[in-house]
Structures are given as C-alpha cells and as structure tokens.
Design a protein around this motif. Sequence first.
Motif, PDB file in Angstrom:
ATOM      1  N   UNK A 121      84.188   2.431  40.209  1.00  0.00           N
ATOM      2  CA  UNK A 121      85.631   2.018  41.072  1.00  0.00           C
ATOM      3  C   UNK A 121      85.335   2.002  42.704  1.00  0.00           C
ATOM      4  N   UNK A 122      84.081   2.798  42.833  1.00  0.00           N
ATOM      5  CA  UNK A 122      83.650   2.908  44.305  1.00  0.00           C
ATOM      6  C   UNK A 122      83.219   1.407  44.616  1.00  0.00           C
ATOM      7  N   UNK A 126      83.257   4.258  25.394  1.00  0.00           N
ATOM      8  CA  UNK A 126      84.617   3.472  24.822  1.00  0.00           C
ATOM      9  C   UNK A 126      84.727   2.066  25.455  1.00  0.00           C
ATOM     10  N   UNK A 127      86.029   1.837  25.231  1.00  0.00           N
ATOM     11  CA  UNK A 127      86.385   0.387  25.622  1.00  0.00           C
ATOM     12  C   UNK A 127      86.606   0.421  27.142  1.00  0.00           C
ATOM     13  N   UNK A 128      86.143  -0.814  27.391  1.00  0.00           N
ATOM     14  CA  UNK A 128      86.126  -1.065  29.035  1.00  0.00           C
ATOM     15  C   UNK A 128      86.044  -2.456  29.263  1.00  0.00           C
ATOM     16  N   UNK A 129      86.400  -3.147  30.388  1.00  0.00           N
ATOM     17  CA  UNK A 129      86.489  -4.482  30.442  1.00  0.00           C
ATOM     18  C   UNK A 129      85.775  -4.742  32.006  1.00  0.00           C
ATOM     19  N   UNK A 130      85.226  -6.179  32.165  1.00  0.00           N
ATOM     20  CA  UNK A 130      84.667  -6.631  33.247  1.00  0.00           C
ATOM     21  C   UNK A 130      85.369  -7.762  33.759  1.00  0.00           C
ATOM     22  N   UNK A 131      85.813  -7.893  35.009  1.00  0.00           N
ATOM     23  CA  UNK A 131      86.567  -9.179  35.536  1.00  0.00           C
ATOM     24  C   UNK A 131      85.433 -10.127  36.429  1.00  0.00           C
ATOM     25  N   UNK A 132      85.320 -11.305  35.978  1.00  0.00           N
ATOM     26  CA  UNK A 132      84.597 -12.150  36.569  1.00  0.00           C
ATOM     27  C   UNK A 132      85.241 -13.394  37.049  1.00  0.00           C
ATOM     28  N   UNK A 133      84.719 -14.087  38.127  1.00  0.00           N
ATOM     29  CA  UNK A 133      85.060 -15.385  38.619  1.00  0.00           C
ATOM     30  C   UNK A 133      83.812 -16.225  38.392  1.00  0.00           C
ATOM     31  N   UNK A 134      84.142 -17.371  37.602  1.00  0.00           N
ATOM     32  CA  UNK A 134      83.232 -18.482  37.282  1.00  0.00           C
ATOM     33  C   UNK A 134      83.424 -19.631  38.041  1.00  0.00           C
ATOM     34  N   UNK A 135      82.548 -20.073  38.774  1.00  0.00           N
ATOM     35  CA  UNK A 135      82.354 -21.388  39.644  1.00  0.00           C
ATOM     36  C   UNK A 135      81.050 -22.082  39.139  1.00  0.00           C
ATOM     37  N   UNK A 136      80.786 -23.179  40.035  1.00  0.00           N
ATOM     38  CA  UNK A 136      79.687 -23.862  39.980  1.00  0.00           C
ATOM     39  C   UNK A 136      78.565 -23.199  40.174  1.00  0.00           C
ATOM     40  N   UNK A 137      78.393 -21.885  40.764  1.00  0.00           N
ATOM     41  CA  UNK A 137      77.275 -20.953  41.151  1.00  0.00           C
ATOM     42  C   UNK A 137      76.964 -20.126  39.814  1.00  0.00           C
ATOM     43  N   UNK A 190      84.717  -6.733  39.249  1.00  0.00           N
ATOM     44  CA  UNK A 190      85.418  -5.362  38.971  1.00  0.00           C
ATOM     45  C   UNK A 190      85.069  -5.093  37.513  1.00  0.00           C
ATOM     46  N   UNK A 191      85.163  -3.681  37.419  1.00  0.00           N
ATOM     47  CA  UNK A 191      84.743  -3.004  36.199  1.00  0.00           C
ATOM     48  C   UNK A 191      86.031  -2.043  35.922  1.00  0.00           C
TER      49      UNK A 191
END
Length: 364
Positions: free
Chosen positions: A105-106, A234-245, A251-252
């Motif tokens: 988170x840092x 344990x359970x975690x999630x990762x946020x992504x942005x998807x584009x042409x690249x 974020x985690x």
Amino acid sequence: MIAAISGRALAAAARRAGYRPLVADLFCDTDTVALAERATMLPGDLQRGIDSARLVETLHQLTGSDRPVALVLGSGFEREPEIVDELARHFPLAGNRTVAIRRVKDPRMLAADCAELGIPHPQFRWDAPPDPENWVVKTAGGAGGSHVRRANGDIEMTGRYFQRFVPGQSFSALFVGDGKGARVVGFSRQWTSPVPGAPYRYGGAVRLRRIDREDSAAIGGWLDGLARRAGLVGLCSADFIRNEDGYHLVEINPRPGATLDIFDSTEAPLMEAHLRAANGEVYAVPRFADAMASMIAYASTPVANFPAVTWPDWTADHQSPGTRLVAGDPVCTVFARGPNAAETRKIVQAQVKMLQRYWEGDAT
C-alpha cells in the motif's frame, strides 16, 4: 471472527464454508445480522476510519466465551496498518500483517517492486504535477474508488499522492497468497458509478469466464512475484487498467475484496482457501463455467422514508424500511448470472433499474 467496514460478504463466505461468523462492522445491517452468529458495531465511522483505541475491547466483547478459529479482516485497516499487528497479539489473525500491508500500500515501495519485476505500473509522485490533467490523486491506504479523484486542484488531503492517469478498461484479479507465491482464482471487469466529488466510485464487477492465455500467465507471474516479495497470505486482489499497451497494475488490496461474492462457491469455499493459505496449508479454488456480476444500486435522489421492499433472493446489503437516505447512499447489492460477461452485465443493470422504481416512486 470478522472485522471490516462492511462485513456482510465475508460473513456469507464464512457461512458457505460451514463456519459461524462473529461480525463487527460499521453498519450491522439486517443481512449481516441474519448471517452472523453475533454482530456488533465496529467503533469508528466512514470519514475518520476505525477507532483503534476501542477496537480490541469491542472484539473481546464480541467473542465472549467463544474462542474464534481465526480473525479475518476486510476493508478499513489499510489506513492504519499498525492496528493489524496489535490485533494479532490478541486474536489468531488469518491474513496479512502490518509489514506486508505497508509494502503493497506504500506507493513508493509498490512502484519499486513493480520496476524490479518488470510489471507495467503508472508513474507516481508526492508533489503536485505540472500537468494535473494527466494525473489522479489518491489517499495512501485508501480502499475502493471513492478516494480517487482527478488532480484538478482539490488536492489538500492527508496522505495523498499522485498517480499518472492511464486510460482504458478496469480489470481485477482475485488471488490467494501463501507467503511464498500466489495462485489466481479468476478475473473480473469492473465499472464505476461516478458522482460529483467521486468520479471513480465503485459501481460493480462481472466475473470473466477467461482472458487471453498469455495475459493470464503474465499476470499470474507478476502476482506470484509480488506475493513472494511482500509475503502476502490469504485472499487478495489486484486492480489493473487494460489498453492497447496491455495491462497496467494500479493497486494491490491485501485482503478479501469487493468481488468475493461473485467468485465464491460451496464446492470450494473461498473462506476455507483463505484460512488454509494463511496457515501454509493446501487449499482449493473454484472453477467457473459461466459469468456472474454484482452491482451496487445507489439512491439517485434523497429518500425521506425508505419503503418496505420484498427483496428478491438475488439481492443483498438491503436498506431498512424507514431509513432516510441522501442522494448517493447505497441501497442494495444486486447479483446476476449469465453465459458471458457482456450479457451478464446487461442483466444486472436491468435488474438494478427495475428495483430502483420501488424507492424512486414509480413502482406499479
């Protein structure tokens, strides 16, 4: 035992895994109380966060004479991660400790880890950028999309930092860490429900049946590396942005996240996977043949006296009759299943629109 800003989804996951949940959250809504063996109000509020001074005492009162199998934390603890180690001194914590939470988170530490692992990650900075139109401002340790804003001059926030804006579609990966690596449970596509002052407010998510095999392998490798470095469990999630690249990690979230409902199953309960992985034990994850979506229904206008509603079984997190709502308050969560992501998102949006008539005055 569950402690979170909102504990309903975790309580439901605990019930699916055969446990009797003790829940402390900020709402104690009717759904949570019905699922919980016992429930109590978590000290604190949405604006100031969790009141750490009263937290341990509150949880001791919640347990009473019972000895909980584990303490599972949901959202709300990233702002003050040192609280987590204090809780672990009193209760058998199943989840990430302070050092792991701080690492992901840092923004400086996450950016450094991404650079070393070759993970595409937006540039960040602490000071105001000269081109604010190309940046968003976030709160370190923030959860959900409500703390994210465009860097348009309104930047005097405690613990704020800037992240370069990346256009594209929002994706999330739910994964399980065991302290040595990670295993991906599945992927979802997310969308926002923007309002003035909160342009990235969380709207909903749809579980994907699959993504491109090469993309899946690459993301799995990235998360495996990050989980190993941070010691995520344990359970975690990762946020992504998807584009042409391609995919860009933004974020985690080192705890069970907003998509838990749409990934859980009775055949391979995710709460069981969380507990086992946190203890370094073998665990199973579910497999999916269809798509599932969840969407939050918000009040678009004030509601002086919320009506009694006969809620369908594909809803949760219900507002109680007689409550007073302001525009923007959440009313309920709506679920839908379908053959693919696009069709399922259409179904859940139609269901939200149908339900909105009951509190907007157009019910027939």
